[in-house]
Design a protein around this motif. Structure first.
Motif, PDB file in Angstrom:
ATOM      1  N   PRO A  19       5.182  34.417 -27.856  1.00 53.12           N
ATOM      2  CA  PRO A  19       4.386  33.879 -28.964  1.00 53.12           C
ATOM      3  C   PRO A  19       3.115  33.168 -28.506  1.00 53.12           C
ATOM      4  N   THR A  20       3.153  32.534 -27.318  1.00 48.73           N
ATOM      5  CA  THR A  20       1.953  31.871 -26.792  1.00 48.73           C
ATOM      6  C   THR A  20       0.834  32.879 -26.590  1.00 48.73           C
ATOM      7  N   VAL A  21       1.152  33.966 -25.914  1.00 48.70           N
ATOM      8  CA  VAL A  21       0.145  34.993 -25.629  1.00 48.70           C
ATOM      9  C   VAL A  21      -0.315  35.671 -26.920  1.00 48.70           C
ATOM     10  N   ASP A  22       0.612  35.948 -27.822  1.00 46.85           N
ATOM     11  CA  ASP A  22       0.244  36.573 -29.097  1.00 46.85           C
ATOM     12  C   ASP A  22      -0.775  35.728 -29.848  1.00 46.85           C
ATOM     13  N   ARG A  23      -0.496  34.426 -29.946  1.00 37.73           N
ATOM     14  CA  ARG A  23      -1.388  33.545 -30.713  1.00 37.73           C
ATOM     15  C   ARG A  23      -2.742  33.412 -30.030  1.00 37.73           C
ATOM     16  N   LEU A  24      -2.753  33.248 -28.721  1.00 40.75           N
ATOM     17  CA  LEU A  24      -4.027  33.095 -28.016  1.00 40.75           C
ATOM     18  C   LEU A  24      -4.868  34.360 -28.108  1.00 40.75           C
ATOM     19  N   ALA A  25      -4.235  35.517 -28.038  1.00 42.78           N
ATOM     20  CA  ALA A  25      -4.979  36.766 -28.178  1.00 42.78           C
ATOM     21  C   ALA A  25      -5.640  36.847 -29.552  1.00 42.78           C
ATOM     22  N   THR A  72      12.773  31.673 -17.232  1.00 42.39           N
ATOM     23  CA  THR A  72      13.379  30.395 -17.570  1.00 42.39           C
ATOM     24  C   THR A  72      12.343  29.439 -18.147  1.00 42.39           C
ATOM     25  N   VAL A  73      12.799  28.508 -18.960  1.00 40.14           N
ATOM     26  CA  VAL A  73      12.009  27.422 -19.551  1.00 40.14           C
ATOM     27  C   VAL A  73      10.684  27.976 -20.100  1.00 40.14           C
ATOM     28  N   MET A  74       9.537  27.529 -19.580  1.00 35.51           N
ATOM     29  CA  MET A  74       8.260  27.945 -20.161  1.00 35.51           C
ATOM     30  C   MET A  74       7.892  29.380 -19.810  1.00 35.51           C
ATOM     31  N   PHE A  75       8.647  30.009 -18.892  1.00 43.92           N
ATOM     32  CA  PHE A  75       8.429  31.415 -18.575  1.00 43.92           C
ATOM     33  C   PHE A  75       9.332  32.333 -19.398  1.00 43.92           C
ATOM     34  N   ALA A  76      10.203  31.761 -20.218  1.00 41.17           N
ATOM     35  CA  ALA A  76      11.114  32.571 -21.010  1.00 41.17           C
ATOM     36  C   ALA A  76      10.331  33.436 -22.000  1.00 41.17           C
ATOM     37  N   PRO A  77      10.757  34.670 -22.223  1.00 46.29           N
ATOM     38  CA  PRO A  77      10.018  35.557 -23.132  1.00 46.29           C
ATOM     39  C   PRO A  77       9.816  34.991 -24.528  1.00 46.29           C
ATOM     40  N   ASP A  78      10.814  34.230 -25.041  1.00 46.93           N
ATOM     41  CA  ASP A  78      10.669  33.695 -26.398  1.00 46.93           C
ATOM     42  C   ASP A  78       9.694  32.525 -26.452  1.00 46.93           C
ATOM     43  N   VAL A  79       9.292  31.998 -25.303  1.00 46.63           N
ATOM     44  CA  VAL A  79       8.253  30.965 -25.232  1.00 46.63           C
ATOM     45  C   VAL A  79       6.907  31.605 -24.922  1.00 46.63           C
ATOM     46  N   LEU A  80       6.877  32.420 -23.895  1.00 49.99           N
ATOM     47  CA  LEU A  80       5.611  32.990 -23.428  1.00 49.99           C
ATOM     48  C   LEU A  80       5.062  34.040 -24.386  1.00 49.99           C
ATOM     49  N   TRP A 129       3.885  27.799 -31.085  1.00 49.07           N
ATOM     50  CA  TRP A 129       2.957  28.930 -31.052  1.00 49.07           C
ATOM     51  C   TRP A 129       3.291  29.991 -32.101  1.00 49.07           C
ATOM     52  N   SER A 130       4.513  29.956 -32.633  1.00 47.68           N
ATOM     53  CA  SER A 130       4.896  30.932 -33.653  1.00 47.68           C
ATOM     54  C   SER A 130       4.405  30.556 -35.041  1.00 47.68           C
ATOM     55  N   GLY A 131       3.870  29.337 -35.190  1.00 48.96           N
ATOM     56  CA  GLY A 131       3.320  28.922 -36.469  1.00 48.96           C
ATOM     57  C   GLY A 131       4.278  28.137 -37.340  1.00 48.96           C
ATOM     58  N   ALA A 132       5.340  27.574 -36.758  1.00 46.14           N
ATOM     59  CA  ALA A 132       6.272  26.747 -37.540  1.00 46.14           C
ATOM     60  C   ALA A 132       5.545  25.515 -38.072  1.00 46.14           C
ATOM     61  N   GLU A 133       6.010  25.021 -39.217  1.00 50.00           N
ATOM     62  CA  GLU A 133       5.374  23.867 -39.851  1.00 50.00           C
ATOM     63  C   GLU A 133       5.490  22.629 -38.962  1.00 50.00           C
ATOM     64  N   PHE A 134       4.405  21.884 -38.840  1.00 54.46           N
ATOM     65  CA  PHE A 134       4.411  20.617 -38.120  1.00 54.46           C
ATOM     66  C   PHE A 134       4.871  19.528 -39.074  1.00 54.46           C
ATOM     67  N   THR A 135       5.917  18.790 -38.665  1.00 55.09           N
ATOM     68  CA  THR A 135       6.476  17.737 -39.516  1.00 55.09           C
ATOM     69  C   THR A 135       6.601  16.441 -38.710  1.00 55.09           C
ATOM     70  N   ALA A 136       7.080  15.402 -39.378  1.00 54.67           N
ATOM     71  CA  ALA A 136       7.280  14.118 -38.715  1.00 54.67           C
ATOM     72  C   ALA A 136       8.346  14.198 -37.630  1.00 54.67           C
ATOM     73  N   GLU A 137       9.188  15.221 -37.674  1.00 54.56           N
ATOM     74  CA  GLU A 137      10.249  15.379 -36.686  1.00 54.56           C
ATOM     75  C   GLU A 137       9.864  16.317 -35.549  1.00 54.56           C
ATOM     76  N   SER A 138       8.691  16.922 -35.596  1.00 57.03           N
ATOM     77  CA  SER A 138       8.277  17.878 -34.555  1.00 57.03           C
ATOM     78  C   SER A 138       8.093  17.165 -33.216  1.00 57.03           C
ATOM     79  N   ARG A 139       8.579  17.775 -32.153  1.00 54.76           N
ATOM     80  CA  ARG A 139       8.475  17.182 -30.826  1.00 54.76           C
ATOM     81  C   ARG A 139       7.204  17.605 -30.093  1.00 54.76           C
ATOM     82  N   SER A 140       6.518  18.613 -30.634  1.00 50.80           N
ATOM     83  CA  SER A 140       5.275  19.071 -30.013  1.00 50.80           C
ATOM     84  C   SER A 140       4.403  19.704 -31.085  1.00 50.80           C
TER      85      SER A 140
END
Length: 245
Positions: free
Chosen positions: A30-36, A20-28, A225-236
């Motif tokens: 890409p995080t691990v992939d990018r950090l590796a 769930t939330v930050m432990f969800a596979p679609d969150v965790l 963490w997936s590399g989406a473009e950072f824009t003025a509307e990005s929340r993080s």
């Protein structure tokens, strides 16, 4: 509210919520992939390693991971998943405490740099990251963008999530650049559980200046963490800083 009081034994026991939330596979994932990829075959140091949400799967990917963590109960929860030999942890403040050795990557995930409640501590955190890195080493930070545009005059709070059984809202002190996150969990009855945590919010430009003060250059900034473009509307954003080679 002191950080060591917030991250107590009760919080540590409730922190891990697999799937769930930050432990969800679609969150965790890409995080691990990018950090590796950012570790680039070297050693990684996680500031505020917590219960090992990221450190454990990153170590399982073959990246040697060390942690720094202020909360002994959070470390105790980590130890149910990985021993000291697998993920060594130094207990202490991530702005000042040092871990042995040199690393190619230091990282701070899920807004944790904002747990440092004044600007001087946040600058010290950057300098501590630089202290642990060799030439060309990277410092990766995941951080939310303050939602002040949602605050009309006279209003001090924003609701950032509302779903069955949960409401999350932030109350802002714009004079002191402080925010308190409130998490309300409730069921069918009249009782609710609340968890609060204080933060000092940081604008991306201010974060870049902190990096410059510690000798870093901004290498990249994406919306996730997936590399989406950072824009003025990005929340993080995920910002990666690098020392000169």
């Amino acid at each position: 509210m002191r950080q060591e009081e917030i991250w107590d034994a009760e919080t540590a026991q409730r922190y891990d919520t697999p799937g769930t939330v930050m432990f969800a596979p679609d969150v965790l994932g890409p995080t691990v992939d990018r950090l590796a990829a950012l570790a680039d075959g070297g050693r990684a140091l996680e500031f505020a390693v917590g219960t090992g949400r990221v450190a454990v799967p990153l170590a399982e990917r073959g990246v040697p991971v060390t942690g720094i963590e202020l909360s002994a109960p959070m470390v105790a929860q980590l130890r149910t998943k990985a021993d000291e030999a697998t993920i060594p942890v130094v207990v202490g403040d991530m702005a000042t405490v040092t871990a042995p050795g040199t690393f190619t990557l230091v990282y701070l995930v899920y807004n944790t740099i904002s747990n440092l409640l004044d600007q001087a501590e946040q600058v010290a955190c950057f300098r501590n990251a630089a202290r642990h890195l060799g030439p060309g080493g990277r410092f990766a930070i995941e951080l939310w963008v303050p939602e002040l545009r949602k605050l009309p005059p006279g209003q001090q709070a924003t609701v950032w999530r509302a779903e069955p059984g949960y409401i999350g809202l932030d109350t802002y002190d714009v004079l002191r650049q402080q925010v308190v996150s409130h998490h309300f969990q409730f069921g069918e009855g009249r009782e609710a559980r609340v968890f609060r945590s204080p933060h000092r919010y940081i604008w991306p430009a201010e974060l870049d200046l902190m990096g410059q003060l510690a000798g870093f250059e901004l290498e990249s900034r994406h919306a996730d963490w997936s590399g989406a473009e950072f824009t003025a509307e990005s929340r993080s954003h995920v910002s990666v800083y690098r020392l000169p080679r």
